[in-house]
Design an enzyme around this catalytic site. Structure first.
Site, PDB file in Angstrom:
ATOM      1  N   GLY A 285       0.832  -1.202   0.000  1.00 36.81           N
ATOM      2  CA  GLY A 285       0.000   0.000   0.000  1.00 36.81           C
ATOM      3  C   GLY A 285       0.860   1.242   0.000  1.00 36.81           C
ATOM      4  O   GLY A 285       1.031   1.919  -1.012  1.00 36.81           O
ATOM      5  N   TYR A 326       0.289   9.139  15.201  1.00 35.66           N
ATOM      6  CA  TYR A 326       1.479   8.301  15.339  1.00 35.66           C
ATOM      7  C   TYR A 326       2.726   9.066  15.770  1.00 35.66           C
ATOM      8  O   TYR A 326       3.799   8.476  15.851  1.00 35.66           O
ATOM      9  CB  TYR A 326       1.814   7.628  13.992  1.00 35.66           C
ATOM     10  CG  TYR A 326       0.744   6.767  13.406  1.00 35.66           C
ATOM     11  CD1 TYR A 326       0.212   5.693  14.105  1.00 35.66           C
ATOM     12  CD2 TYR A 326       0.270   7.005  12.120  1.00 35.66           C
ATOM     13  CE1 TYR A 326      -0.767   4.892  13.544  1.00 35.66           C
ATOM     14  CE2 TYR A 326      -0.703   6.209  11.547  1.00 35.66           C
ATOM     15  CZ  TYR A 326      -1.226   5.148  12.270  1.00 35.66           C
ATOM     16  OH  TYR A 326      -2.189   4.360  11.707  1.00 35.66           O
ATOM     17  N   CYS A 352      -9.546  22.935  16.979  1.00 35.07           N
ATOM     18  CA  CYS A 352      -9.525  23.301  18.401  1.00 35.07           C
ATOM     19  C   CYS A 352      -9.073  22.120  19.264  1.00 35.07           C
ATOM     20  O   CYS A 352      -9.840  21.543  20.040  1.00 35.07           O
ATOM     21  CB  CYS A 352     -10.907  23.781  18.822  1.00 35.07           C
ATOM     22  SG  CYS A 352     -10.930  24.535  20.459  1.00 35.07           S
TER      23      CYS A 352
END
Length: 424
Positions: A285, A326, A352
């Site tokens: 991918g 991550y 926010c």
């Protein structure tokens, strides 16, 4: 990212200047290079030529229909994890007969859809899933092709959120339980046991863990053959990483990894099976689509503080989740570099949340109105985007030489609440 280069002091996608794209489509916008996408796919396809092999693009990385269409035309199959992704494959002209269905939580409706469309195989991840697929197949008077996703407990040495082959992972069948699970699968009336699968994680720069996992699959295939359970395809999964510019080192070249897989498989088949081939499936991918894209964004404000300087941009964590999710390091480049001295900034968006940052402690010479490009943003960018704070997701464009194609327009506010109803 060889197809994103500075030309006359301005960052280009192929032969198109990024400021021209910003002017035409606004920001934030994802910009993809067709040439880079096809070159990455060829890294897998060329070593597979003339072999019984299939490259199934893991479309969770980037599922835009234009991307899927380009890869389908190159002969790609697809690795999916939902019924919606199968419908995307079909809408893009992909062949359901080249689809591998992975994922731990396949619903009855998704299994029905996959069987009706005639997918290549289900990658099964638990015994309850085996029984569910068997029941659905029986009710539909069909036989379901299945492969077990085996968890080899190989440490990929990557971020824990994307390490999927360890004992503690929710994914796959434990290696110690795999033989008994295969026995159960072979005994079910409406299943055809056709393959074995493994995916230990992603963003691997070294292929050693992948080859270690391959060795464990080969060991299990031999054991299964001794019990009369014959495996017809070997799915080695995906996982190869890309260079995000963080100084972690260069990833192993795609072609080198593929060739090492075939060398190992060929030697094994020659030794144990008189050279009889086995179909090899890859599920890449990120390594196909990651460095095909950038996230183009504009500087809104420069905000100085006692401890930090902030470069406030119009892209946010809802547009690119990887840094906040991550703590991923993503390279950011000025589209038109300035000669002025650089200042250290945190790049933050308008959402926010204190977690709304895209890069930290970056040396940049920028002013409001400047354009920035987050590099290698083609994978897990738009597909993980959300509408948090009622923000429309970015536009997506595909560059082909000197041509620019809008492949997804920017969402409007009206569209974001069009499915909602006020109770009177």
């Amino acid at each position: 990212m060889s197809h994103f280069t500075y030309q006359d002091g301005v960052l280009h996608a192929e032969r198109v200047a990024l400021p021209d794209i910003a002017k035409a489509f606004g920001t934030p916008t994802y910009v993809y290079s067709k040439a880079q996408l096809l070159a990455n796919f060829d890294g897998y396809a060329k070593p597979c030529a003339g072999r019984d092999a299939l490259v199934c693009y893991a479309m969770k990385a980037n599922s835009n229909l234009a991307i899927l269409d380009l890869l389908a035309k190159q002969g790609a199959g697809f690795d999916i994890v939902s019924g919606g992704e199968l419908q995307r494959v079909i809408a893009a002209g992909g062949d359901p007969g080249k689809v591998i269905f992975s994922g731990v939580g396949k619903t009855v409706a998704e299994i029905e859809l996959a069987l009706e469309k005639g997918i290549l195989c289900f990658n099964v991840e638990s015994i309850p899933e085996l029984h569910r697929i068997n029941e659905v197949a029986g009710r539909l008077a069909k036989r379901a092709p299945v492969s077990l996703r085996v968890n080899p407990n190989v440490d990929p040495k990557t971020h824990p959120y994307i390490a999927t082959g360890l004992k503690a992972s929710k994914f796959g069948v434990a290696f110690s339980d795999a033989l008994d699970t295969y026995r159960q699968a072979a005994a079910l009336a409406h299943l055809d046991v056709v393959g074995i699968d493994c995916h230990i994680g992603s963003q691997l720069l070294d292929d050693a863990p992948l080859l270690e996992a391959l060795d464990k699959l080969i060991e299990l295939i031999d054991t299964l053959a001794g019990e009369g359970i014959h495996i017809h395809h070997l799915d080695v999964g995906g996982g190869l990483g890309i260079d995000y510019g963080a100084g972690d080192g260069e990833p192993v070249p795609i072609a080198h990894y593929v060739e090492r897989v075939f060398a190992r498989v060929d030697a094994w088949r020659a030794e144990k099976y008189d050279g009889k081939p086995i179909k090899v499936v890859f599920e890449p991918g990120r390594s196909i689509v990651g460095n095909t894209g950038v996230l183009l964004m504009s500087v809104e404000f420069i905000k100085t503080g006692e401890e930090k300087n902030f470069c406030v941009i119009d892209a946010a964590m809802n547009d690119m989740a990887r840094p906040a999710l991550y703590q991923a390091w993503m390279d950011v480049k000025p589209v038109t570099p300035r000669d002025a001295g650089a200042v250290k900034y945190d790049l933050v968006g308008p959402v926010c949340e204190s977690g709304d940052w895209l890069a930290r402690d970056r040396d940049l010479a920028v002013e409001p109105g400047d354009l920035l490009a987050m590099m290698a943003a083609g994978a897990y960018g738009f597909t993980m985007a959300s509408n948090y704070n009622t923000r429309g997701r970015p536009a997506e464009v595909l560059v082909d030489g000197d041509q620019v194609h809008l492949i997804r327009r920017r969402e409007t506010a009206d569209e974001l609440f069009a499915l909602e109803t006020i109770v009177k």
